[in-house]
Design an enzyme around this catalytic site. Structure first.
Site: not given
Ligand code: RTP
Ligand code: MG
Length: 140
Positions: A11, A128, A117, A51, A114
């Site tokens: 991320k 995905e 993913h 998302y 965080n």
């Protein structure tokens, strides 16, 4: 256990701190193979689609803004039980609850920022991966 593929994102908080190599080392040390990888800037549309399952959640807007705030590295990881294994290597969503040695315990800044993913099931992994990679970009 069967050889699986899972989808991973490093991320924007990871690219911003230049720690993608450190995270890749943890992925490889866990026995997962990076069989596809590219650095991209996600569009708002891509992030909202990715998302979409969270679109009614209070953090959705913040999550999408974060995911497009800087470059990300999208990856396909391959290995025995790759989906569950990568979730283990990532650690809990909230880094304060993540186990020692996990990517999020070592690197995540907060529950939102965080660092990584990983797909949560075989069906989502397939969807995905297809959102970001064509078949000939994945070299197992
Ligand atoms: P991911 O989908 O990114 O792999 O993370 P996850 O399965 O561990 O967590 P999930 O429940 O799917 O949430 C997706 C991402 O939304 C952000 N989030 N923010 N502020 C908050 O309370 C909150 N909760 C979740 C995180 O970036 C999380 O990874
Ligand atoms: Mg999730």
């Amino acid at each position: 256990m069967a050889i699986e593929r899972t989808f991973s994102i490093l991320k924007p908080d990871a690219t911003e701190r230049n720690i993608t190599g450190a995270i890749n080392a943890l992925i490889e040390k866990a026995g997962l193979r990076i069989v596809a990888q590219k650095r991209i800037r996600m569009t708002r549309d891509q992030a909202e689609t990715f998302y979409a399952v969270h679109k009614e959640r209070p953090f959705f807007g913040e999550l999408v803004d974060f995911m497009i705030s800087g470059p990300v590295v999208v990856q396909v990881l391959e290995g025995e039980g790759a989906i569950a294994k990568y979730r283990d290597v990532m650690g809990a969503t909230d880094p304060s609850k993540a186990a020692d040695g996990t990517i999020r315990k070592l690197h995540a800044k907060s529950i939102g920022e965080n660092s990584v993913h990983g797909s949560d099931a075989a069906e989502t992994a397939k969807i995905e991966i297809a959102q970001f990679f064509s078949g000939n970009e994945i070299v197992g």
